[in-house]
Each structure stands twice: as structure tokens, then as C-alpha cells.
Design an enzyme around this catalytic site. Structure first.
Site, short mmCIF file in Angstrom:
data_model
loop_
_atom_site.label_atom_id
_atom_site.label_comp_id
_atom_site.label_asym_id
_atom_site.label_seq_id
_atom_site.Cartn_x
_atom_site.Cartn_y
_atom_site.Cartn_z
N GLU A 52 0.87 -1.29 0.12
CA GLU A 52 0.02 0.00 0.08
C GLU A 52 0.98 1.11 0.12
OE1 GLU A 52 -1.28 0.92 3.97
OE2 GLU A 52 -3.28 1.78 3.14
N ASN A 111 -7.01 6.38 -1.49
CA ASN A 111 -5.83 5.03 -1.17
C ASN A 111 -6.17 4.04 -2.15
OD1 ASN A 111 -4.15 3.27 -0.02
ND2 ASN A 111 -4.66 3.79 1.80
N LYS A 128 -9.35 2.02 -1.71
CA LYS A 128 -9.75 1.49 -0.55
C LYS A 128 -11.14 1.98 0.19
CE LYS A 128 -6.90 1.39 4.09
NZ LYS A 128 -5.71 1.68 4.73
N GLU A 147 -5.80 8.57 8.17
CA GLU A 147 -6.37 8.34 6.92
C GLU A 147 -7.61 8.96 6.52
OE1 GLU A 147 -5.65 4.55 4.95
OE2 GLU A 147 -4.62 3.87 6.86
N CYS A 173 -4.65 -2.90 3.08
CA CYS A 173 -4.40 -2.72 4.39
C CYS A 173 -5.80 -3.03 5.17
CB CYS A 173 -4.22 -1.27 4.77
SG CYS A 173 -3.20 -1.10 6.42
N ASN A 198 0.55 -0.82 5.35
CA ASN A 198 1.13 -0.22 6.20
C ASN A 198 0.82 -0.14 7.70
OD1 ASN A 198 3.44 1.95 4.54
ND2 ASN A 198 1.49 1.45 3.51
#
Lengths: 315, 315
Positions: A52, A111, A128, A147, A173, A198
Site C-alpha cells: 500500500e 488510497n 480502499k 487516513e 491494508c 502499512n
């Protein structure tokens, strides 16, 4: 376990990245990715999963407001001048790949991951959906995870791509902790799910032991692979970035729920495994024969509620 | 991990049963259950989980057609004359319990569990939804598993009961392999899920290694507990019944996804653990804050499809 006459082999690799610091340029990172891609290809792998947000440091640890500062972490085209060599290498080596990066689409920030075919063309994109963390700095927290500030919720669902090698899906993730992610792909017959992550070692949910971060990562992959009869290839960006440690534990997981191979280090590292896709079919025809055993008439709450509520009235 | 000021303790026990042979009477089995209940109470446990179909041998291994022969394995009332002592003991010892049995309701046959409160009254009933196996004998199979022949699909959903101690839900055996089971209860804020099972060691899905039976059992419990921030108490009927071996591995699993205690034997055995329910709240407020992170608008396929189908058309 499976006789050679029924086996359907696909050679997968996972390319873990060690830390990427803020000062590292895209060009430097892409050179590392190229080395990993070549390493994987030299072992015979047909597909490589990268992490990612592979092209930069994991910037959501910082609370930034300057839009130029923020947008320096985002890609506006893919491939762009710095990333094109990866696509060229994929075509030359006939190795497909998954790559995560921060995507700027007009004014929208996602993302994102892409699936690049063995001919070097983009087969598809995933954005994502399960964005973790917070939208604003949490006062008093030792570690920020912003995020929700930087990324909109993905708007492309959980697609699955039919490639000549396998049906391939993607997630990113935190998506891996949510069984809904894999079930939606499982219901499309996915053979292989690629996942990059991550995962900060110290971003714990309470004062839980730090070793549980690795346990939860692997537990999520193993149960998802088992319960959806698919292989999972999962790639970390690992090690200490800008003073903040992240877990490694990149892995290839079988439909048996077993970790078949995993990384040893928290640095750049390739792992690979020859996966037998016929095992997926065995589980799908038996314990996880969805058509025979699932009972959606009793699953309504999964869509009716977002958050948890009171127990339902009982008959 | 949690400070004593925030802890909310509940003492759970799991009572695993060793084999029950066909010749064993209800009375004999209930005497064993009473011994296990008293053992659990003597350790301070407030609730005990007994196995699935605890009162008889695991009869779905046989293909029977004589209705009198079949119905000898079913209960027509609960409590009945043979099971009443269990309810009396629960009240005297102030220990609640989960008990699995085959239920005959008019002409309908269910694989059922009841939740009995610490006052000895029935709080509620669950009927198994994910019925595994086959509806008719599979020719050439070394082992038959005919649950679909003997049991209708449960019609009570996945309810959760608010007791003075905790919100408690139930599921039965194969239900534990399906993430939908636990998610529906998780969306009702369940604190503790009780589960009983009979899992034949040799009923493998292909020629998979037999040790994977235990791995899949524990993996399913661990991921479900973690992903729904609840405790799980799971009780086997274990050992060799009528020549057919079944796994043990009864366990109490924490919301961390860790097995906190498990049985050693494949015989009658009590395990117990003082569970801190406040840990559920920590996870629910953070990584598994469903309201903050779930995205049902992307989960539609979970209800739209029963079996797996083709990949969705992509945007």
C-alpha cells in the site's frame, strides 16, 4: 495433497518494502521496486504484490493542512514519468503486479491500488473502502493515524478481474480485517486476493501487547483465505519510517488458512510460492459450497445496520 | 492489560463431553452433564457451555429411514423428565448454561440449542442455520455426514439475549465457520457467543491433512472473536463415538483473537476462564467501531447472492 493431474499452479511473489523516508524520491523508490520485481521474476513468479502507498513514506501519520505539501504525496497519472519503468519491466519480464499509491483524481483523494497485467497494461483499479483512523488529530494520542483526513471512501466496490492465470481481486491494508471485504470477492469466485499494507506497530487499540499487531494481521489473512477458498498475497511496507515502526510479516496464505511463506525482515524482501489453485475448487465444492450452505435470509442485519445496535426483538 | 478500575469480569466455563455411545441412556448422559456443571460451579463459573447434540451420540453419521428409530434421538419437550435435574442444578448453583440437542417440534426437526439462565429458566432458543453435509448418502464416501437429511434450516435468526451478566448469543458447530454468523450477532453488541460442536476428525474436504480440522476450528473462533470484539466459549463432543473419532479443542477465546484456555483431552473435561468484558468495549470504540468504519453500501453481494457467481461488471 492434490495429485499432479488436478493441480493448477500459479507462481506468486510478494515484494515487501523496507521503510521509505520523506526525503526519498519517487525515482529512488521505483528503483527499489524494479530490483524486487526482477528478483521475483528470476525465481519464476508470474505476479508480484507490492505494498500500500508504496511510492512514499506513510504520510497519514502527520497532520498537514497545506495542500501543496499534501499533494506532493499523491500521483496524478499512472503510469507517470517516474513509475513507467515498472510497467516496462512488467511487460519485458511478463510479470504482473499490484501496486498501492495515493491517487489524486480531480479534487478527490483515494488510497488506491492497481492491477497491472503481464503485458504491462493496467487491468483495473481498486480504491480502499475501510479507511481506518481519524479525520482530525486526536489530542493526547502518542501516534496519529489520519487516513480519514486524507482519503475519501473508495467508490469502486470490491471488483474481481478475470485474467488468463486466475480471478484476481484487490484490497488495501485495513480492508483485510473486515470479513465483508473477502466475502464480496468470494461471491465472485476470486482465486487470489492481493493486499498491501502499512501497519504501525504502536497504533494499538488500548494498552494491548504490541505482539498482537502481527497476530491480528495474520489471523485476518488466514481466516479470510480459508472462509473464501482463495489464496492471499499480502505485502507490507515495514520497518522504521521517520521514527515510526511498522510491522513486516508479508505473507502468502493458502485456502487451508495456512501461512505458506512469510518475510523474515522489516526491509526490502521478496518471498514466493507456487500456489495450487485447484485447492480453491475443492473447498468451494464442499465445506464452502456457498450455494448449498449460505443462508442470506438470515444475514439481513449486515446491510441493514452500519453500527452495532440493540439486540433484535425475538420471536 | 486493563486496569482493575475498568475491568468487567465474567467467569465462563466450557464443559466438553467425551463420546456418547448409542447404548448410553439420556439419564446416563445427564448424570455426566451434572458432574461437569457442579465442577464448573465449584470453580466459580457463572455460565457453562455444553456441546451440540449433547444428549445422544452424533447420529447424522448414519443413514436411517425408520421414523421411530430417528425420533429416538430427538427431544419433544425441554426440560423433559430426564433433563429436568440439569435445570434444577442450574438454579441451585446459580449457573446458567447452553445446551445443544435435537428438537422435534411437531413434524419439524431442528439442531437446537437453548440458553438457560442462572435461575434455571429457559431464556431463549437457537436453531442451527448453517447445516453442513448432505441430504442423502454419498456413495463411495468413507464417512457420511447427513445433517441436511435430519435437520431443517433454523428459523429463528441469530438472536442475542440481554442477561444481567452480558449480552449472550448462540450458534452451533458449522455456524462458526461462517463470518456472517458472528457479524449478525456483533451488530447486536454481543459480548459472549456460546457454541457447541461435533466435528468428525476424518470428515475432510479433500485429502487434506487431518490436523487441519483443529486448525480450522480454532481459526474460525479466533477470527470471529477478534472481528466482532466478543468472547467465545466453544464446547466439543469429542473422542471416538461408535468407531468414529471427533476432535476436542474446546476453548474460550478472547476478543484479542487469542485462545485463553482449551481442553487437553478428548473426554469429559471442564475448562474455565475469568473473562474481562471491558476489552470488548475497547475494540468496539476503535478498530472495530462499526459505525465509523463499516460500509454496507459495498456489501450488497452478501445478500444478493447465495452461491458464488461471475465477477461483477466493473465501472
Amino acid at each position: 495433497m492434490v495429485t499432479s493431474s488436478t493441480a493448477r499452479k500459479l507462481h506468486l511473489a510478494v515484494a515487501q518494502l523496507g521503510p521509505v523516508q520523506r526525503a526519498d524520491s519517487r525515482k529512488q523508490v521505483v528503483l527499489r521496486l524494479l530490483e524486487l520485481l526482477k528478483d521475483a521474476a528470476s525465481r519464476g513468479a508470474a505476479w508480484v504484490t507490492f505494498p500500500e502507498l508504496a511510492l512514499t513514506t506513510f504520510f497519514p501519520r502527520w497532520d498537514m493542512d497545506d495542500s501543496a505539501e499534501i499533494r506532493a504525496f499523491f500521483e496524478t497519472e499512472m503510469p507517470g514519468p517516474e513509475t513507467r519503468p515498472l510497467f516496462d519491466a512488467a511487460r519485458e519480464l511478463s510479470v504482473g503486479f499490484y501496486l498501492g499509491y495515493a491517487e489524486l483524481d480531480g479534487d478527490r483523494q483515494f488510497n488506491t491500488s492497481i492491477l497491472v497485467g503481464r503485458d504491462g497494461t493496467i487491468l483495473g483499479k481498486y480504491r480502499k473502502i475501510h479507511i481506518p483512523g481519524d479525520a482530525a488529530t486526536v489530542s493526547g494520542a502518542a501516534l496519529q493515524h489520519l487516513e480519514k483526513k486524507y482519503f475519501a471512501v473508495g467508490d469502486l466496490g470490491f471488483p474481481v478481474w478475470e485474467t488468463p492465470d486466475a480471478k484476481i481481486g484487490m484490497c488495501i491494508c485495513n480492508d483485510r480485517r473486515w470479513p465483508e471485504t473477502f466475502r464480496v470477492m468470494g461471491l465472485q469466485g476470486v482465486d487470489v486476493v492481493m493486499n498491501g499494507y502499512n501497519t504501525p506497530s504502536g497504533y494499538v487499540q488500548w494498552n494491548e501487547p504490541i505482539h498482537l499487531r502481527m497476530h491480528h494481521h495474520l489471523l485476518s489473512l488466514q481466516s479470510a483465505a480459508y472462509q473464501n477458498a482463495c489464496w492471499i498475497a499480502s505485502a507490507a511496507k515495514a520497518g522504521v519510517e521517520e521514527g515510526s515502526p511498522m510491522i513486516g510479516g508479508s505473507a502468502i496464505v493458502a485456502p487451508t488458512g495456512e501461512v505458506m511463506v512469510r518475510t523474515f525482515s522489516e526491509d526490502d524482501e521478496v518471498i514466493n510460492f507456487v500456489c495450487d489453485l485447484s485447492v480453491c475448487e475443492y473447498y468451494r465444492a464442499n465445506i464452502f459450497n456457498f450455494a448449498a450452505h449460505r443462508r442470506p435470509e438470515h444475514y439481513g442485519l449486515i446491510l441493514e445496520r452500519t453500527g452495532a445496535g440493540a439486540p433484535l426483538a425475538r420471536p
